[in-house]
Each structure stands twice: as structure tokens, then as C-alpha cells.
Motif scaffolding. Structure first.
Motif, PDB file in Angstrom:
ATOM      1  N   VAL A 142     -14.641   2.134  -5.397  1.00 16.92           N
ATOM      2  CA  VAL A 142     -14.567   1.451  -6.689  1.00 16.92           C
ATOM      3  C   VAL A 142     -13.591   2.189  -7.604  1.00 16.92           C
ATOM      4  CG1 VAL A 142     -15.856   0.799  -8.765  1.00 16.92           C
ATOM      5  CG2 VAL A 142     -16.888   0.502  -6.502  1.00 16.92           C
ATOM      6  N   GLU A 143     -13.693   3.522  -7.633  1.00  8.18           N
ATOM      7  CA  GLU A 143     -12.813   4.316  -8.489  1.00  8.18           C
ATOM      8  C   GLU A 143     -11.350   4.162  -8.084  1.00  8.18           C
ATOM      9  OE1 GLU A 143     -14.170   8.372  -8.574  1.00  8.18           O
ATOM     10  OE2 GLU A 143     -16.218   7.744  -9.032  1.00  8.18           O
ATOM     11  N   ILE A 144     -11.085   4.158  -6.782  1.00 12.27           N
ATOM     12  CA  ILE A 144      -9.711   4.018  -6.302  1.00 12.27           C
ATOM     13  C   ILE A 144      -9.129   2.681  -6.743  1.00 12.27           C
ATOM     14  CG2 ILE A 144      -8.287   3.698  -4.223  1.00 12.27           C
ATOM     15  CD1 ILE A 144     -10.090   5.833  -2.889  1.00 12.27           C
ATOM     16  N   VAL A 145      -9.876   1.599  -6.543  1.00 16.99           N
ATOM     17  CA  VAL A 145      -9.383   0.271  -6.912  1.00 16.99           C
ATOM     18  C   VAL A 145      -9.203   0.172  -8.437  1.00 16.99           C
ATOM     19  CG1 VAL A 145      -9.912  -2.198  -6.945  1.00 16.99           C
ATOM     20  CG2 VAL A 145     -10.297  -0.867  -4.865  1.00 16.99           C
ATOM     21  N   ALA A 146     -10.143   0.700  -9.191  1.00 13.40           N
ATOM     22  CA  ALA A 146     -10.040   0.654 -10.654  1.00 13.40           C
ATOM     23  C   ALA A 146      -8.817   1.430 -11.141  1.00 13.40           C
ATOM     24  CB  ALA A 146     -11.319   1.208 -11.291  1.00 13.40           C
ATOM     25  N   GLN A 147      -8.578   2.605 -10.567  1.00 20.79           N
ATOM     26  CA  GLN A 147      -7.420   3.408 -10.959  1.00 20.79           C
ATOM     27  C   GLN A 147      -6.113   2.718 -10.599  1.00 20.79           C
ATOM     28  OE1 GLN A 147      -8.046   7.171  -9.051  1.00 20.79           O
ATOM     29  NE2 GLN A 147      -9.419   7.920 -10.626  1.00 20.79           N
ATOM     30  N   ARG A 148      -6.045   2.131  -9.426  1.00 21.90           N
ATOM     31  CA  ARG A 148      -4.805   1.500  -8.956  1.00 21.90           C
ATOM     32  C   ARG A 148      -4.460   0.238  -9.740  1.00 21.90           C
ATOM     33  NH1 ARG A 148      -3.982   5.773  -7.318  1.00 21.90           N
ATOM     34  NH2 ARG A 148      -4.198   6.486  -5.200  1.00 21.90           N
ATOM     35  N   THR A 149      -5.480  -0.463 -10.221  1.00 23.56           N
ATOM     36  CA  THR A 149      -5.229  -1.757 -10.863  1.00 23.56           C
ATOM     37  C   THR A 149      -5.423  -1.734 -12.380  1.00 23.56           C
ATOM     38  OG1 THR A 149      -7.519  -2.444 -10.482  1.00 23.56           O
ATOM     39  CG2 THR A 149      -5.889  -3.030  -8.783  1.00 23.56           C
ATOM     40  N   GLY A 150      -6.059  -0.693 -12.896  1.00 18.52           N
ATOM     41  CA  GLY A 150      -6.273  -0.600 -14.338  1.00 18.52           C
ATOM     42  C   GLY A 150      -7.399  -1.474 -14.865  1.00 18.52           C
TER      43      GLY A 150
ATOM     44  N   THR B 185     -11.668   3.650   9.601  1.00 17.59           N
ATOM     45  CA  THR B 185     -10.412   3.524   8.878  1.00 17.59           C
ATOM     46  C   THR B 185     -10.295   4.718   7.951  1.00 17.59           C
ATOM     47  OG1 THR B 185     -10.635   1.122   8.905  1.00 17.59           O
ATOM     48  CG2 THR B 185      -9.050   2.037   7.357  1.00 17.59           C
ATOM     49  N   VAL B 186      -9.124   5.369   7.980  1.00 15.42           N
ATOM     50  CA  VAL B 186      -8.859   6.508   7.107  1.00 15.42           C
ATOM     51  C   VAL B 186      -7.803   6.071   6.104  1.00 15.42           C
ATOM     52  CG1 VAL B 186      -8.106   8.902   6.962  1.00 15.42           C
ATOM     53  CG2 VAL B 186      -9.310   8.104   9.001  1.00 15.42           C
ATOM     54  N   MET B 187      -8.135   6.197   4.822  1.00 19.21           N
ATOM     55  CA  MET B 187      -7.187   5.847   3.782  1.00 19.21           C
ATOM     56  C   MET B 187      -6.831   7.111   3.009  1.00 19.21           C
ATOM     57  SD  MET B 187      -7.379   3.081   0.707  1.00 19.21           S
ATOM     58  CE  MET B 187      -8.601   3.987  -0.202  1.00 19.21           C
ATOM     59  N   ASP B 188      -5.534   7.426   2.954  1.00 17.45           N
ATOM     60  CA  ASP B 188      -5.045   8.589   2.221  1.00 17.45           C
ATOM     61  C   ASP B 188      -4.339   8.079   0.975  1.00 17.45           C
ATOM     62  OD1 ASP B 188      -3.718  10.799   1.179  1.00 17.45           O
ATOM     63  OD2 ASP B 188      -3.201  11.601   3.137  1.00 17.45           O
ATOM     64  N   ALA B 189      -4.960   8.282  -0.168  1.00 13.57           N
ATOM     65  CA  ALA B 189      -4.389   7.866  -1.448  1.00 13.57           C
ATOM     66  C   ALA B 189      -3.960   9.124  -2.188  1.00 13.57           C
ATOM     67  CB  ALA B 189      -5.391   7.063  -2.260  1.00 13.57           C
ATOM     68  N   ARG B 190      -2.705   9.498  -1.974  1.00 11.76           N
ATOM     69  CA  ARG B 190      -2.114  10.673  -2.629  1.00 11.76           C
ATOM     70  C   ARG B 190      -2.934  11.934  -2.426  1.00 11.76           C
ATOM     71  NH1 ARG B 190      -0.172   7.413  -7.959  1.00 11.76           N
ATOM     72  NH2 ARG B 190       1.260   6.082  -6.835  1.00 11.76           N
ATOM     73  N   GLY B 191      -3.277  12.207  -1.182  1.00 15.56           N
ATOM     74  CA  GLY B 191      -3.982  13.437  -0.841  1.00 15.56           C
ATOM     75  C   GLY B 191      -5.496  13.317  -0.812  1.00 15.56           C
TER      76      GLY B 191
ATOM     77  N   MET C 292       0.844  -1.200   0.000  1.00 11.84           N
ATOM     78  CA  MET C 292       0.000   0.000   0.000  1.00 11.84           C
ATOM     79  C   MET C 292       0.879   1.250   0.000  1.00 11.84           C
ATOM     80  SD  MET C 292      -3.358  -0.917   0.327  1.00 11.84           S
ATOM     81  CE  MET C 292      -4.179   0.305   1.296  1.00 11.84           C
ATOM     82  N   LYS C 293       1.951   1.244   0.796  1.00  7.63           N
ATOM     83  CA  LYS C 293       2.861   2.377   0.895  1.00  7.63           C
ATOM     84  C   LYS C 293       3.505   2.648  -0.464  1.00  7.63           C
ATOM     85  CE  LYS C 293       4.906   4.986   4.121  1.00  7.63           C
ATOM     86  NZ  LYS C 293       4.161   5.939   4.905  1.00  7.63           N
ATOM     87  N   GLN C 294       3.911   1.582  -1.167  1.00  8.88           N
ATOM     88  CA  GLN C 294       4.521   1.729  -2.485  1.00  8.88           C
ATOM     89  C   GLN C 294       3.548   2.343  -3.482  1.00  8.88           C
ATOM     90  OE1 GLN C 294       5.808  -2.248  -3.385  1.00  8.88           O
ATOM     91  NE2 GLN C 294       7.786  -1.987  -2.350  1.00  8.88           N
ATOM     92  N   MET C 295       2.260   2.082  -3.309  1.00  6.82           N
ATOM     93  CA  MET C 295       1.252   2.647  -4.203  1.00  6.82           C
ATOM     94  C   MET C 295       0.825   4.038  -3.762  1.00  6.82           C
ATOM     95  SD  MET C 295      -1.090  -0.694  -5.167  1.00  6.82           S
ATOM     96  CE  MET C 295      -2.200  -0.334  -3.858  1.00  6.82           C
ATOM     97  N   GLY C 296       1.434   4.541  -2.689  1.00  5.09           N
ATOM     98  CA  GLY C 296       1.087   5.876  -2.205  1.00  5.09           C
ATOM     99  C   GLY C 296      -0.173   5.911  -1.380  1.00  5.09           C
TER     100      GLY C 296
END
Length: 116
Positions: free
Chosen positions: A83-91, A38-44, A5-9
């Protein structure tokens, strides 16, 4: 998992809270006492996940009923933002991302890992 997760930001933290109140557009409130947050910070972009059984209150603040999360409008659904976060991260497509999230009970990290 945390290293991936850290490597993916993506940073994931727990938030300690006594109560969460969601006020719906009709004035009804969903009140979560002692929820797991749970708080998830994905690049801001921060995403908050609240887990618990809400108590429903009318607009005046009085308790009216206790509903399950399915009755509270969640219907076991996955938030579109997740859904958008997972789709963006995995393509993958949003449908595939939603399927992975549903299979992992909404766990973002597990869904990403499942799709990679």
C-alpha cells in the motif's frame, strides 16, 4: 508495463523456489510448497510476494492442517508495504492505494497504472 515500471525505478523478477516457510510468533509454521514468488525492487527496497496454498504445521514441524490463505491470517488483505509503495508512486492516499490493490488482486504494477 515493464517499461513503465523500469522508468519508475521498479524492477520485478520471478524467483524459483521449492519451499517457503513462515514461522509465526506462536511457533506455528506456514509452509508453501512450490510457491510462485515475485520479487519487486523499488529503489533498493525489496518486496517479496508469495502465492500458493500454505500447509500449517505446529512448532514441532508436524503437519496439522491445510489452510487457505484467508485462514492463514491474510484475510485477503494487502500488505501495508505494498500500500505504501503504491501510495508513494502515485501520490494518492493509502486508502485509495489499498482500494486499487484490492481491485487488482494485489498486483502492484496494475494498481499503479490504474491510479495514474
Amino acid at each position: 508495463m515493464q517499461q513503465m515500471m523500469k522508468q519508475m525505478g521498479i524492477d520485478v523478477d520471478e524467483l524459483d523456489a521449492e519451499e517457503v516457510v513462515i514461522t509465526k510468533s506462536d511457533g506455528e509454521q506456514l509452509v508453501f510448497d512450490n510457491p510462485d514468488i515475485t520479487v519487486m525492487d523499488a529503489r533498493g527496497q525489496e518486496t517479496y510476494q508469495v502465492v500458493g496454498e500454505p500447509e500449517t504445521r505446529d512448532g514441532a514441524g508436524g503437519a496439522t492442517a491445510v489452510e487457505s490463505s484467508e485462514d492463514a491470517g491474510n484475510a485477503g488483505g494487502i500488505p501495508d508495504e505494498d500500500v505504501e509503495i503504491v501510495a508513494q508512486r502515485t501520490g494518492v492516499t493509502e486508502d485509495d492505494a489499498r482500494d486499487a490493490l484490492e481491485a487488482t488482486d494485489g498486483d502492484l504494477a496494475a494498481a499503479v497504472e490504474r491510479l495514474e
